[in-house]
Design a protein around this motif. Structure first.
Motif, PDB file in Angstrom:
ATOM      1  N   VAL A 129       0.835  -1.206   0.000  1.00 15.51           N
ATOM      2  CA  VAL A 129       0.000   0.000   0.000  1.00 15.51           C
ATOM      3  C   VAL A 129       0.867   1.252   0.000  1.00 15.51           C
ATOM      4  O   VAL A 129       0.643   2.193  -0.779  1.00 15.51           O
ATOM      5  CB  VAL A 129      -0.953  -0.010   1.207  1.00 15.51           C
ATOM      6  CG1 VAL A 129      -1.656   1.337   1.350  1.00 15.51           C
ATOM      7  CG2 VAL A 129      -1.979  -1.131   1.066  1.00 15.51           C
ATOM      8  N   LEU A 130       1.865   1.276   0.855  1.00 15.38           N
ATOM      9  CA  LEU A 130       2.718   2.465   0.963  1.00 15.38           C
ATOM     10  C   LEU A 130       3.540   2.674  -0.310  1.00 15.38           C
ATOM     11  O   LEU A 130       3.639   3.798  -0.818  1.00 15.38           O
ATOM     12  CB  LEU A 130       3.642   2.340   2.175  1.00 15.38           C
ATOM     13  CG  LEU A 130       2.942   2.380   3.543  1.00 15.38           C
ATOM     14  CD1 LEU A 130       3.947   2.088   4.656  1.00 15.38           C
ATOM     15  CD2 LEU A 130       2.276   3.728   3.769  1.00 15.38           C
ATOM     16  N   SER A 131       4.124   1.605  -0.815  1.00 16.78           N
ATOM     17  CA  SER A 131       4.972   1.751  -2.000  1.00 16.78           C
ATOM     18  C   SER A 131       4.156   2.116  -3.226  1.00 16.78           C
ATOM     19  O   SER A 131       4.576   2.950  -4.039  1.00 16.78           O
ATOM     20  CB  SER A 131       5.769   0.467  -2.248  1.00 16.78           C
ATOM     21  OG  SER A 131       4.902  -0.629  -2.476  1.00 16.78           O
ATOM     22  N   TYR A 132       2.960   1.521  -3.376  1.00 20.50           N
ATOM     23  CA  TYR A 132       2.159   1.862  -4.551  1.00 20.50           C
ATOM     24  C   TYR A 132       1.663   3.295  -4.471  1.00 20.50           C
ATOM     25  O   TYR A 132       1.634   4.006  -5.493  1.00 20.50           O
ATOM     26  CB  TYR A 132       0.970   0.915  -4.693  1.00 20.50           C
ATOM     27  CG  TYR A 132       0.146   1.227  -5.928  1.00 20.50           C
ATOM     28  CD1 TYR A 132       0.643   0.948  -7.198  1.00 20.50           C
ATOM     29  CD2 TYR A 132      -1.108   1.819  -5.820  1.00 20.50           C
ATOM     30  CE1 TYR A 132      -0.103   1.245  -8.334  1.00 20.50           C
ATOM     31  CE2 TYR A 132      -1.861   2.117  -6.951  1.00 20.50           C
ATOM     32  CZ  TYR A 132      -1.348   1.828  -8.205  1.00 20.50           C
ATOM     33  OH  TYR A 132      -2.078   2.143  -9.329  1.00 20.50           O
ATOM     34  N   GLY A 133       1.267   3.736  -3.277  1.00 20.13           N
ATOM     35  CA  GLY A 133       0.844   5.124  -3.147  1.00 20.13           C
ATOM     36  C   GLY A 133       1.927   6.100  -3.578  1.00 20.13           C
ATOM     37  O   GLY A 133       1.661   7.063  -4.310  1.00 20.13           O
ATOM     38  N   ALA A 134       3.157   5.831  -3.137  1.00 19.28           N
ATOM     39  CA  ALA A 134       4.265   6.712  -3.511  1.00 19.28           C
ATOM     40  C   ALA A 134       4.577   6.618  -4.997  1.00 19.28           C
ATOM     41  O   ALA A 134       4.778   7.644  -5.671  1.00 19.28           O
ATOM     42  CB  ALA A 134       5.499   6.350  -2.681  1.00 19.28           C
ATOM     43  N   LEU A 135       4.611   5.404  -5.534  1.00 19.32           N
ATOM     44  CA  LEU A 135       4.945   5.220  -6.946  1.00 19.32           C
ATOM     45  C   LEU A 135       3.867   5.808  -7.857  1.00 19.32           C
ATOM     46  O   LEU A 135       4.185   6.424  -8.886  1.00 19.32           O
ATOM     47  CB  LEU A 135       5.128   3.732  -7.241  1.00 19.32           C
ATOM     48  CG  LEU A 135       6.401   3.094  -6.687  1.00 19.32           C
ATOM     49  CD1 LEU A 135       6.299   1.576  -6.717  1.00 19.32           C
ATOM     50  CD2 LEU A 135       7.619   3.557  -7.497  1.00 19.32           C
ATOM     51  N   ALA A 136       2.600   5.624  -7.490  1.00 20.60           N
ATOM     52  CA  ALA A 136       1.518   6.168  -8.317  1.00 20.60           C
ATOM     53  C   ALA A 136       1.588   7.686  -8.367  1.00 20.60           C
ATOM     54  O   ALA A 136       1.336   8.302  -9.413  1.00 20.60           O
ATOM     55  CB  ALA A 136       0.159   5.700  -7.776  1.00 20.60           C
ATOM     56  N   TRP A 137       1.929   8.301  -7.230  1.00 25.61           N
ATOM     57  CA  TRP A 137       2.035   9.761  -7.219  1.00 25.61           C
ATOM     58  C   TRP A 137       3.230  10.247  -8.046  1.00 25.61           C
ATOM     59  O   TRP A 137       3.180  11.305  -8.662  1.00 25.61           O
ATOM     60  CB  TRP A 137       2.144  10.265  -5.784  1.00 25.61           C
ATOM     61  CG  TRP A 137       2.065  11.752  -5.673  1.00 25.61           C
ATOM     62  CD1 TRP A 137       3.050  12.616  -5.306  1.00 25.61           C
ATOM     63  CD2 TRP A 137       0.919  12.572  -5.955  1.00 25.61           C
ATOM     64  NE1 TRP A 137       2.599  13.905  -5.338  1.00 25.61           N
ATOM     65  CE2 TRP A 137       1.297  13.918  -5.730  1.00 25.61           C
ATOM     66  CE3 TRP A 137      -0.384  12.287  -6.376  1.00 25.61           C
ATOM     67  CZ2 TRP A 137       0.409  14.967  -5.909  1.00 25.61           C
ATOM     68  CZ3 TRP A 137      -1.256  13.348  -6.560  1.00 25.61           C
ATOM     69  CH2 TRP A 137      -0.849  14.664  -6.321  1.00 25.61           C
ATOM     70  N   LEU A 138       4.269   9.426  -8.109  1.00 29.89           N
ATOM     71  CA  LEU A 138       5.463   9.817  -8.864  1.00 29.89           C
ATOM     72  C   LEU A 138       5.274   9.623 -10.374  1.00 29.89           C
ATOM     73  O   LEU A 138       5.646  10.497 -11.163  1.00 29.89           O
ATOM     74  CB  LEU A 138       6.670   9.003  -8.394  1.00 29.89           C
ATOM     75  CG  LEU A 138       7.273   9.384  -7.038  1.00 29.89           C
ATOM     76  CD1 LEU A 138       8.357   8.392  -6.647  1.00 29.89           C
ATOM     77  CD2 LEU A 138       7.844  10.802  -7.078  1.00 29.89           C
ATOM     78  N   VAL A 139       4.713   8.472 -10.790  1.00 27.02           N
ATOM     79  CA  VAL A 139       4.698   8.146 -12.225  1.00 27.02           C
ATOM     80  C   VAL A 139       3.316   8.225 -12.850  1.00 27.02           C
ATOM     81  O   VAL A 139       3.199   8.176 -14.083  1.00 27.02           O
ATOM     82  CB  VAL A 139       5.296   6.741 -12.472  1.00 27.02           C
ATOM     83  CG1 VAL A 139       6.697   6.640 -11.901  1.00 27.02           C
ATOM     84  CG2 VAL A 139       4.412   5.652 -11.881  1.00 27.02           C
ATOM     85  N   ALA A 140       2.247   8.311 -12.045  1.00 26.00           N
ATOM     86  CA  ALA A 140       0.891   8.323 -12.600  1.00 26.00           C
ATOM     87  C   ALA A 140       0.068   9.466 -12.026  1.00 26.00           C
ATOM     88  O   ALA A 140      -1.158   9.340 -11.871  1.00 26.00           O
ATOM     89  CB  ALA A 140       0.209   6.980 -12.329  1.00 26.00           C
ATOM     90  N   ARG A 141       0.714  10.586 -11.731  1.00 29.55           N
ATOM     91  CA  ARG A 141       0.019  11.686 -11.060  1.00 29.55           C
ATOM     92  C   ARG A 141      -1.190  12.204 -11.845  1.00 29.55           C
ATOM     93  O   ARG A 141      -2.252  12.446 -11.258  1.00 29.55           O
ATOM     94  CB  ARG A 141       1.005  12.821 -10.762  1.00 29.55           C
ATOM     95  CG  ARG A 141       0.460  13.869  -9.805  1.00 29.55           C
ATOM     96  CD  ARG A 141       1.534  14.887  -9.440  1.00 29.55           C
ATOM     97  NE  ARG A 141       2.703  14.226  -8.878  1.00 29.55           N
ATOM     98  CZ  ARG A 141       3.820  14.867  -8.522  1.00 29.55           C
ATOM     99  NH1 ARG A 141       3.908  16.175  -8.694  1.00 29.55           N
ATOM    100  NH2 ARG A 141       4.829  14.204  -8.017  1.00 29.55           N
ATOM    101  N   PRO A 142      -1.096  12.401 -13.173  1.00 28.55           N
ATOM    102  CA  PRO A 142      -2.282  12.891 -13.896  1.00 28.55           C
ATOM    103  C   PRO A 142      -3.474  11.931 -13.802  1.00 28.55           C
ATOM    104  O   PRO A 142      -4.625  12.368 -13.689  1.00 28.55           O
ATOM    105  CB  PRO A 142      -1.789  13.013 -15.344  1.00 28.55           C
ATOM    106  CG  PRO A 142      -0.309  13.176 -15.226  1.00 28.55           C
ATOM    107  CD  PRO A 142       0.083  12.341 -14.053  1.00 28.55           C
ATOM    108  N   VAL A 143      -3.201  10.620 -13.842  1.00 34.30           N
ATOM    109  CA  VAL A 143      -4.283   9.644 -13.747  1.00 34.30           C
ATOM    110  C   VAL A 143      -4.897   9.681 -12.344  1.00 34.30           C
ATOM    111  O   VAL A 143      -6.125   9.594 -12.181  1.00 34.30           O
ATOM    112  CB  VAL A 143      -3.766   8.226 -14.071  1.00 34.30           C
ATOM    113  CG1 VAL A 143      -4.911   7.214 -13.997  1.00 34.30           C
ATOM    114  CG2 VAL A 143      -3.126   8.196 -15.444  1.00 34.30           C
TER     115      VAL A 143
END
Length: 493
Positions: A464-478
């Protein structure tokens, strides 16, 4: 039928607000209902044997085929028409009654043949009792279609919650009482009966069935095309049980079918709920050039933003998850779940297309895509069955990317949606989920020996923590688009 006042209130409510409320009610009630059902399901999994689930899976092949012929596609045609009167609605209701009462009789008569095919005599009595499900079906489908036409999923949600509670209470009571496999027969009957009753009480609908179909040709033609697509979808998705049921024992089939159930929770329980809202929503947008395609891209991005990490996490945590939740007797399902979880992203995106293309009046697109699946998947299963349950799972993984490519190729031109626009919504969450899955798998290898529950808790927290951080880094517009849609500021669909 729903009252004129309700129709006027619906017409006066802005479309975006209606869709947002529908999504919240349909998905919210689905989540709440499934949480209730899962608490019951996983308790029952510990009380029953894999062989019980293998027998039940065999009956679901017969019931699933009958369900395709229950007339749902004709009721769906009511959602799409611009104007609806009680006469035409009554004609559809009459068709539903004739079809489903006929299916109940056919299942009663065909039960011995199905038992002979699977070499399981116990299936005769099970299938005959389960034929009662068909008698309840018209009184579920009809109000659901009328409520969906008004994008009223609040009433449906309330009925579904009560029905889920009835099924969830029935199952463990029967299992604790020693009913064995009959537990799996009784729970759906309680669920269907309660849903039909609650839709009647809350929906306050009544239409006199009409058995003369003159003047309903357009509805029947549209429904017939969707029915063909549904039959092909059944062949595509039930061929594995049909093939494996003759090659595996009941216990091996139970491990495979429950592994498939676990990996398809999102595909079978949540995505169809969203598709139910999407279909009438897309239908309202069909006159606006390009609106359906853009809405589809945004909706697909938001759904995959949530679905992809679930599948990646499931593949990475299969062992502690199954041992903790289902128990050691289900250990043979671990490698099956790992492989199937990798196939499910392709399945999820694949089933998002039909509501959009059907709403544009092109049900033939879904029929062609599922026809390809009805050929390719059974062929893959015939090869995979030689390698046991894991081979069947590998057949899904080998075939679904091909089917997704076919459905994408057929659907994007109809939606007027450029592939790069869809890719911009899907690829960033895919990258974030992949990196998260690799991190969790690595952590699983590095962790010291722990019990299944502590190990699962640590891995889920890391994911949960890693995906939240990664999504904000690489998928912010989505991510921002998804949040905007939840707040009611995005596209209607």
């Amino acid at each position: 039928m729903a009252s004129r006042a309700a129709e006027n209130r619906a017409a006066a409510t802005p479309m975006a607000a209606r869709v947002r409320a529908a999504v919240l009610w349909r998905s919210g009630s689905q989540i709440a209902g499934q949480l209730v059902m899962w608490s019951s399901t996983f308790l029952v999994l510990r009380l029953l044997a894999p062989a019980d689930y293998g027998l039940f899976a065999m009956t679901q092949v017969v019931i699933g085929l009958a369900t395709l012929l229950n007339g749902f596609s004709f009721a769906a045609a009511l959602v799409r028409v611009e104007r609806l009167d009680t006469h035409r609605a009554g004609q559809v209701f009459g068709v539903l009654i004739l079809l489903n009462f006929g299916l109940a009789l056919a299942q009663l008569l065909a039960a011995p043949w199905a038992a002979a095919y699977f070499h399981q005599p116990r299936l005769v009595a099970m299938l005959r009792v389960q034929s009662l499900l068909h008698l309840l079906t018209p009184f579920i489908i009809m109000p659901q279609a009328l409520l969906a036409r008004e994008i009223d999923f609040r009433t449906q949600g309330r009925a579904n919650l009560v029905a889920a509670a009835a099924g969830a209470i029935t199952a463990p009571l029967c299992a604790l009482a020693g009913f064995g496999v009959w537990t799996l027969v009784a729970a759906p009957l309680a669920l269907f009966g309660t849903r039909a009753l609650m839709l009647g009480l809350l929906g306050r609908w009544w239409i006199r069935p009409r058995f003369a179909i003159a003047g309903a040709g357009d509805l029947l033609a549209y429904g017939g095309t969707v029915l063909v697509s549904d039959i092909l979808w059944f062949v595509q998705n039930q061929a594995d049980i049909v093939i494996a049921g003759r090659h595996f024992g009941a216990a091996a089939l139970g491990c495979y079918s429950e592994g498939l159930f676990l990996t398809q929770l999102l595909v079978n329980k949540f995505v169809p709920a969203l598709n139910e809202v999407a279909f009438p929503s897309y239908a309202r947008l069909q006159a606006e050039q390009g609106a359906v395609g853009e809405s589809f891209a945004r909706a697909a991005g938001a759904i995959m933003l949530v679905a992809l990490p679930c599948y990646a996490g499931l593949a990475a945590t299969a062992a502690p998850l199954i041992l903790a939740v289902m128990g050691p007797r289900w250990a043979d399902a671990i490698p099956i779940v790992r492989v199937l979880a990798l196939a499910m992203p392709f399945v999820t995106l694949h089933i998002l297309y039909p509501p959009a293309t059907n709403a544009l009046g092109r049900p033939g697109i879904a029929a062609r895509a599922t026809a390809a699946g009805a050929v390719l998947l059974p062929l893959a299963f015939l090869v995979g069955v030689r390698f046991g349950p894991v081979g069947m799972a590998a057949a899904w993984l080998a075939t679904m990317p091909v089917l997704l490519a076919i459905s994408t190729y057929l659907s994007l031109p109809v939606l007027a949606l450029p592939a790069r626009r869809l890719g911009a919504q899907i690829l960033p969450p895919l990258l974030a989920a992949t990196l998260m899955g690799l991190a969790v798998a690595l952590a699983d290898r590095l962790l010291p020996a722990l019990g299944p529950w502590p190990r699962l808790g640590l891995l889920v927290a890391l994911g949960v923590l890693s995906y939240g951080a990664l999504a904000w880094l690489v998928a912010r517009p989505v991510v921002r688009t998804a949040f905007a849609m939840v707040r009611g500021r995005g596209a209607a669909a």
